[in-house]
Motif scaffolding. Structure first.
Motif, PDB file in Angstrom:
ATOM      1  N   TYR A 414       0.843  -1.207   0.000  1.00  0.00           N
ATOM      2  CA  TYR A 414       0.000   0.000   0.000  1.00  0.00           C
ATOM      3  C   TYR A 414       0.870   1.245   0.000  1.00  0.00           C
ATOM      4  O   TYR A 414       1.994   1.248   0.452  1.00  0.00           O
ATOM      5  CB  TYR A 414      -1.013  -0.022   1.135  1.00  0.00           C
ATOM      6  CG  TYR A 414      -0.560   0.158   2.578  1.00  0.00           C
ATOM      7  CD1 TYR A 414       0.766   0.354   2.970  1.00  0.00           C
ATOM      8  CD2 TYR A 414      -1.535   0.143   3.588  1.00  0.00           C
ATOM      9  CE1 TYR A 414       1.110   0.524   4.305  1.00  0.00           C
ATOM     10  CE2 TYR A 414      -1.190   0.315   4.931  1.00  0.00           C
ATOM     11  CZ  TYR A 414       0.128   0.502   5.272  1.00  0.00           C
ATOM     12  OH  TYR A 414       0.467   0.684   6.589  1.00  0.00           O
ATOM     13  N   ARG A 415       0.316   2.308  -0.617  1.00  0.00           N
ATOM     14  CA  ARG A 415       1.011   3.594  -0.698  1.00  0.00           C
ATOM     15  C   ARG A 415       0.034   4.697  -0.306  1.00  0.00           C
ATOM     16  O   ARG A 415      -1.180   4.490  -0.316  1.00  0.00           O
ATOM     17  CB  ARG A 415       1.479   3.862  -2.131  1.00  0.00           C
ATOM     18  CG  ARG A 415       2.277   2.738  -2.743  1.00  0.00           C
ATOM     19  CD  ARG A 415       2.802   3.163  -4.103  1.00  0.00           C
ATOM     20  NE  ARG A 415       3.121   2.003  -4.930  1.00  0.00           N
ATOM     21  CZ  ARG A 415       3.754   2.084  -6.091  1.00  0.00           C
ATOM     22  NH1 ARG A 415       4.125   3.248  -6.564  1.00  0.00           N
ATOM     23  NH2 ARG A 415       4.010   1.001  -6.785  1.00  0.00           N
ATOM     24  N   ASP A 416       0.570   5.845  -0.009  1.00  0.00           N
ATOM     25  CA  ASP A 416      -0.275   6.999   0.318  1.00  0.00           C
ATOM     26  C   ASP A 416      -1.363   7.158  -0.749  1.00  0.00           C
ATOM     27  O   ASP A 416      -1.071   7.106  -1.940  1.00  0.00           O
ATOM     28  CB  ASP A 416       0.557   8.288   0.342  1.00  0.00           C
ATOM     29  CG  ASP A 416       1.480   8.354   1.553  1.00  0.00           C
ATOM     30  OD1 ASP A 416       1.494   7.395   2.349  1.00  0.00           O
ATOM     31  OD2 ASP A 416       2.187   9.371   1.692  1.00  0.00           O
ATOM     32  N   ALA A 429       2.311   5.945   4.783  1.00  0.00           N
ATOM     33  CA  ALA A 429       2.801   4.596   4.480  1.00  0.00           C
ATOM     34  C   ALA A 429       4.331   4.574   4.435  1.00  0.00           C
ATOM     35  O   ALA A 429       4.965   5.569   4.084  1.00  0.00           O
ATOM     36  CB  ALA A 429       2.236   4.117   3.146  1.00  0.00           C
ATOM     37  N   ILE A 432       7.012   0.117   1.806  1.00  0.00           N
ATOM     38  CA  ILE A 432       7.986  -0.032   0.715  1.00  0.00           C
ATOM     39  C   ILE A 432       9.391   0.273   1.229  1.00  0.00           C
ATOM     40  O   ILE A 432      10.338  -0.478   0.986  1.00  0.00           O
ATOM     41  CB  ILE A 432       7.591   0.910  -0.452  1.00  0.00           C
ATOM     42  CG1 ILE A 432       6.362   0.344  -1.162  1.00  0.00           C
ATOM     43  CG2 ILE A 432       8.764   1.118  -1.415  1.00  0.00           C
ATOM     44  CD1 ILE A 432       5.746   1.288  -2.180  1.00  0.00           C
ATOM     45  N   SER A 454       8.367   4.305  -4.185  1.00  0.00           N
ATOM     46  CA  SER A 454       8.191   5.123  -2.985  1.00  0.00           C
ATOM     47  C   SER A 454       6.740   5.067  -2.523  1.00  0.00           C
ATOM     48  O   SER A 454       5.820   5.003  -3.345  1.00  0.00           O
ATOM     49  CB  SER A 454       8.585   6.570  -3.283  1.00  0.00           C
ATOM     50  OG  SER A 454       8.085   7.414  -2.283  1.00  0.00           O
ATOM     51  N   SER A 455       6.569   5.132  -1.205  1.00  0.00           N
ATOM     52  CA  SER A 455       5.216   5.187  -0.645  1.00  0.00           C
ATOM     53  C   SER A 455       4.543   6.518  -0.954  1.00  0.00           C
ATOM     54  O   SER A 455       3.334   6.650  -0.825  1.00  0.00           O
ATOM     55  CB  SER A 455       5.264   5.032   0.883  1.00  0.00           C
ATOM     56  OG  SER A 455       5.711   3.751   1.236  1.00  0.00           O
ATOM     57  N   THR A 456       5.339   7.490  -1.341  1.00  0.00           N
ATOM     58  CA  THR A 456       4.814   8.862  -1.465  1.00  0.00           C
ATOM     59  C   THR A 456       4.739   9.329  -2.912  1.00  0.00           C
ATOM     60  O   THR A 456       4.530  10.506  -3.165  1.00  0.00           O
ATOM     61  CB  THR A 456       5.727   9.841  -0.710  1.00  0.00           C
ATOM     62  OG1 THR A 456       7.028   9.817  -1.310  1.00  0.00           O
ATOM     63  CG2 THR A 456       5.857   9.475   0.747  1.00  0.00           C
ATOM     64  N   GLY A 460      -0.255   5.502  -5.907  1.00  0.00           N
ATOM     65  CA  GLY A 460      -1.160   4.559  -5.268  1.00  0.00           C
ATOM     66  C   GLY A 460      -2.403   4.399  -6.128  1.00  0.00           C
ATOM     67  O   GLY A 460      -2.714   5.258  -6.952  1.00  0.00           O
TER      68      GLY A 460
ATOM     69  N   HIS C 187       5.582   0.534  10.674  1.00  0.00           N
ATOM     70  CA  HIS C 187       5.921  -0.481   9.678  1.00  0.00           C
ATOM     71  C   HIS C 187       7.207  -1.209  10.054  1.00  0.00           C
ATOM     72  O   HIS C 187       8.072  -0.633  10.714  1.00  0.00           O
ATOM     73  CB  HIS C 187       6.098   0.171   8.306  1.00  0.00           C
ATOM     74  CG  HIS C 187       4.870   0.889   7.843  1.00  0.00           C
ATOM     75  ND1 HIS C 187       4.634   2.217   8.142  1.00  0.00           N
ATOM     76  CD2 HIS C 187       3.784   0.454   7.157  1.00  0.00           C
ATOM     77  CE1 HIS C 187       3.460   2.566   7.635  1.00  0.00           C
ATOM     78  NE2 HIS C 187       2.925   1.520   7.040  1.00  0.00           N
TER      79      HIS C 187
END
Lengths: 461, 164, 336
Positions: A414-416, A429, A432, A454-456, A460, C187
């Motif tokens: 999952y990502r932002d 998030a 990752i 990247s999560s950011t 997403g 996390h």
């Protein structure tokens, strides 16, 4: 020797970190360490009052039985025994701990009435001048049982023909707003399976686990000059204990005072309010200080463990590793009474389907009653066993598809901005990034595209 | 059965008290003498929280009937510091973040103290053996083992300095 | 017969705060006559270090040294309400309540200083050593001890503050499970390296690598304690622990530490840990709760490492030698 510390890698999320902190972020010495090494830290049992009495419990020797009769007279013959308490001495015998946040029904007695639902269930409390006398008295109590069939398997418990464990529920599951389980419904699970290249379904199981804090559960209750009761306790939640105890005693809340805050390990095992109510009743009846502390054996077998769980995960995936659908059936073995399990089961459902963005999710999470020691909260409540299942499943699916296990996790992480199955947008998030950093740590080669994720990045779903 | 008058030397001081039959050393320390550093974790000799030193040997005080050790020299955690000044082991535990809930700490420190009295320069393996009867549920032991080795080094440095 | 090595990964998240919220905690803070700030709580320290970390939060907010902070907790006659220490909520909830209380107290502290120094409160700053001073000036300053004395005996002011943190309760939608369960998520990724003895079935965890994202490590040394202690518990859960070894059969339950198995100090894995920090918008100085989650990812990481080592997929906890040997037997039968 230098103290070993984790490395803080400030390269990650550097623009989000406030660099201007003075005290926060420093390894300040523990405020309690000096007391610990000097032996001066005061735990509840380090309090001593003259005239202290001791309480020990007579417990069920059956897993499931009706009580035909209880003979307390032999206990009273033991020198030093002051009182034997039965359910008739408890003003409000029925409770459930989470009544404080609106959970119903009150499904557990402080002391057993006409039946016992698990081995070790408290039936009579013996108060005596010494611990030895209390123990001796408790061992002399005779209970006449009529044995009932016992249920030990969660799926057996849910079959319609199985005997009902806890009559206050009327069936062997907790009812969530009219449903027999906590449900998550997101997307269209059958459509997801239909679109998948492959389906993988596996079952995971755990058995009960003990918190095993070095200090066992206990309390000391002291009647005060103003008629109030002072409770020295190793509870993890002072007001939880105070409020539940006052409700059981049927007295105004301000007649109790809880003193605690220094506990020899909890891990979730000291939120059940098991010792304070009956010790308070004993203190009221004797007008003497009362100590009630679990033995190590009681802590191991009678205090609530981490629940056994059975988790079935069915995944529909594409050959290149995208999870299109995840269906989870989860059984929490609550044992004989609710305690915190209805809450923990919802927490487990909320955790699903793990930290991955999956468009079609179906969760049925059952809180199931059986004839074992009631389970309750433990470190990672609702999540620890779920993570065992989820992360074993990720590995199995990746291996079956011939994909690197980290790559498959990164693909689905999952990502932002993603939508979770419980319909909350992901923010903050970092799944990752922890995987990228772990890969670096063990020199596990990741393809460039996965190192750059990247999560950011706003990509997403 | 009648109570017994028990005499002990506890942390270098004479102690005399009346003990009921079956009183364990742990109960005597905690209830008769008000020395509560030693803890009751299991009362059956399997956790080490009640460890104290009797005549130079570390023992689980919950298993010792106190009337069987009349005249013995008993050392508890209360006697480890020099007044207000932490011993090298105690200081190493504090600075090395070797405590969490603190309930195993008294037994750990007494086991370590007995070890260092016999072996001022223990190996990691020696330390591990010395605390193998002491259960900790919080720390994962690593910081405790490190702190005992650090405490041993501090004690050696201090005795070298004193000799110079 | 051989000792087979394998490596396994697991990546997890964990929610901070009581599931669905509705779990407040409060803090009161006041200055003594001599400038020590007492934080009054009813929160419980189980050993995770709450008393230390909330003092750090107060010192940071007040701009005073840690030595000027005292924590007085867990007497319900004096401490305001706290829901309790569970659900990885202590640092987050109590930390936030303490910061809120300290902000209110700081404002009054600066007002008192302004009156003493005859300057505007907005022009004052704390220097972290105990002085409140005029920005850009080295002369115009007052120590917190003098300031507190002035507040009490000259100005007649109470330097105090009140704090509460509450995430309002979310009610799940029964049909869909729509809900707001958490305040934030921490996390972790764990890598376990194991050795499986295919003759005895014994699994040994040789190395464990722990990477945690925890918002902000408010006290890195105590965060490290949680990581290492939790990893140990995860190894213990994975390989040894249960109160019912023949579950669902209720028999043979251990009753003491000689029967309830856990790794001892001779059984430790070598650990290496890294912390990443992505501050949570609603966390105290960005902090999230990691006290519980540290036992989680080691378990599947070990399961996956066992598979990598010997091809046995363990589906039930704990991963006992018996289960490993039965798994190896099944593999041999299947391959025969």
């Amino acid at each position: 020797m230098p103290m070993r510390l984790a490395t803080i890698d400030a390269d990650y999320f550097a623009d989000e970190r406030d660099a201007d902190l003075q005290v926060v972020g420093t390894p300040a010495p523990r405020a309690d360490a000096r007391g610990h090494v000097m032996g001066q830290t005061q735990y509840f049992e380090d309090v001593h009052y003259p005239g202290m009495t001791h309480l020990k419990m007579h417990r069920s020797t059956r897993h499931h039985a009706l009580i035909r009769g209880v003979d307390t007279a032999p206990a009273l013959e033991v020198p030093g025994v002051l009182r034997v308490l039965t359910w008739r001495d408890v003003p409000n015998n029925w409770y459930t701990i989470l009544r404080l946040i609106g959970v119903e029904p009150d499904d557990e007695p402080v002391l057993a009435e006409d039946r016992v639902l698990y081995m070790g269930e408290p039936i009579c409390a013996v108060v005596a001048e010494t611990e030895a006398a209390a123990r001796e008295g408790a061992s002399r109590i005779r209970v006449d049982y009529e044995e009932l069939p016992a249920v030990f398997d969660v799926e057996e418990a849910l079959r319609p023909e199985t005997i009902v464990v806890n009559p206050r529920h009327g069936h062997n599951y907790f009812t969530y707003e009219g449903h027999n389980c906590r449900r998550i419904r997101f997307g269209d699970i059958e459509k997801g399976f239909a679109e998948a290249d492959q389906i993988f379904e596996f079952t995971y199981q755990s058995s009960p686990i003990e918190h095993a804090p070095l200090e066992t559960t206990g309390c000391i209750v002291k009647p005060e000059a103003d008629g109030r009761l002072k409770i020295h306790s190793d509870t993890q939640a002072c007001y939880f204990t105070l409020d539940n105890t006052a409700l059981t005693l049927g007295i105004p809340f301000n007649r109790l005072r809880v003193i605690g805050g220094t506990v020899g390990g909890g891990f979730g095992g000291k939120v059940d309010v098991m010792v304070e109510p009956i010790a308070c009743i004993a203190a009221q009846l004797t007008n003497r200080p009362v100590k009630y502390v679990y033995s190590r054996a009681e802590e191991m077998q009678v205090s609530s463990p981490r629940a056994a769980e059975r988790i079935i995960i069915k995944d529909g995936v594409t050959n290149d590793g995208r999870i299109l659908a995840r269906k989870i059936t989860l059984y929490v073995d609550a044992g004989a009474y609710s305690r915190h399990s209805p809450y923990g089961t919802t927490k487990a459902a909320a955790h699903m389907p793990g930290p991955y963005t999956i468009p079609n999710v179906w969760v049925d999470a059952y809180c199931v009653y059986t004839n074992r020691t009631p389970s309750s909260a433990m470190r990672g409540f609702g999540v620890t066993i779920a993570d065992f299942a989820l992360e074993s499943q990720m590995d199995r699916v990746a291996k079956a598809l011939g994909i690197d296990p980290l790559v498959m996790r990164l693909q689905n992480a999952y990502r932002d901005g993603d939508m979770k199955a419980h319909r909350k947008l992901v923010e903050g998030a970092a799944l990752i990034e922890v995987m990228q950093r772990a890969a670096e740590l063990v020199e596990h080669e990741l393809p460039a595209a996965y190192r750059a994720m990247s999560s950011t990045d706003g990509r997403g779903a | 059965m009648a109570s017994t008058i028990v005499q002990l030397t506890v942390n270098g001081q004479d102690a005399e008290f009346l003990a009921k039959p079956g009183t364990t050393l742990l109960m005597a320390l905690r209830e008769n003498l008000g020395l509560t550093a030693a803890k009751r974790g299991c009362a059956q000799g399997t956790c080490g929280t009640c460890d104290v030193i009797v005549d130079g040997r570390v023992v689980p005080s919950c298993l010792i009937p106190v009337e069987t050790i009349v005249g013995a020299a008993v050392e508890t955690l209360e006697g480890l510091a020099d007044g207000n000044a932490l011993s090298p082991l105690q200081a190493a535990f504090v600075e090395g973040f070797a405590t969490q809930c603190g309930f195993c700490t008294p037994g750990m420190l007494m086991s370590a103290t007995a070890l260092l009295a016999e072996n001022p320069a223990p190996t990691r393996g020696d330390v591990v053996r010395a605390i193998s009867g002491n259960v900790c549920r919080c720390t994962g032991y690593e910081a405790i083992v490190d702190a005992i080795l650090d405490g041993a080094a501090r004690a050696r440095a201090a005795s070298t300095a004193a000799a110079d | 017969m051989a000792r087979l090595r394998g490596r396994g990964f697991a990546a997890v998240n964990y929610p901070t705060g009581m599931n669905l919220g509705g779990d407040p905690s409060q803090a009161l803070i006041h200055s003594t006559t001599t400038g020590t700030f007492v934080i009054t709580l009813s929160s419980v320290d189980l050993g995770q270090g709450l008393k230390t970390v909330v003092a750090q939060c107060a010192a940071e907010t007040l701009g005073l040294p840690l030595e000027m902070i005292l924590v007085d907790t867990a007497d319900t006659d004096t401490g305001p309400h706290c829901m309790g220490t569970f659900a990885s909520r202590g640092t987050h909830r109590v930390g936030n309540a303490v910061i809120m209380a300290a902000r209110e107290a700081r404002e009054i502290m600066l007002e008192v200083a302004a009156e003493e120094l005859e300057v505007d409160a907005a022009d004052l700053e704390t220097d972290g050593t105990g002085f409140i001073k005029l920005k850009g000036s080295e002369e115009k300053k007052i120590h917190v001890v003098d300031l507190a004395l002035a507040a009490h005996f000259k100005q007649g002011k109470t330097i105090s503050g009140r704090g509460i943190f509450l995430k309002p309760k979310s009610e799940p939608v029964p049909e869909t499970g729509e809900m707001d369960p958490d305040s934030c998520q921490a996390h972790a990724c764990t890598v376990a390296e194991v050795e499986v003895d295919d003759e005895t079935g014994i699994v040994e965890v040789l190395n464990m690598y722990n990477v945690y994202e925890m918002g902000r490590a408010l006290n890195p040394a105590m965060a490290h304690q949680q990581i290492v202690g939790g990893a140990w518990m995860g190894i213990s859960h994975a390989l040894f622990e249960t109160t019912e070894p023949y579950y669902p059969d209720r028999a043979h339950g251990p009753t003491d530490y000689s029967e309830y198995l856990m790794p001892g100090p001779a059984d430790l894995a070598a650990m290496e840990s890294v912390i990443l920090e992505r501050p949570a918008a609603n966390g105290p100085y960005g902090g999230k709760g990691i006290g519980e989650m540290t036992a989680n990812s080691p378990i599947p990481a070990i399961a996956n490492a066992i598979y990598d080592a010997c091809g046995v997929r363990v589906e039930s906890m704990p991963f006992t030698p018996e289960k490993i040997l039965r798994g190896l037997d099944a593999l041999r039968t299947a391959n025969a």
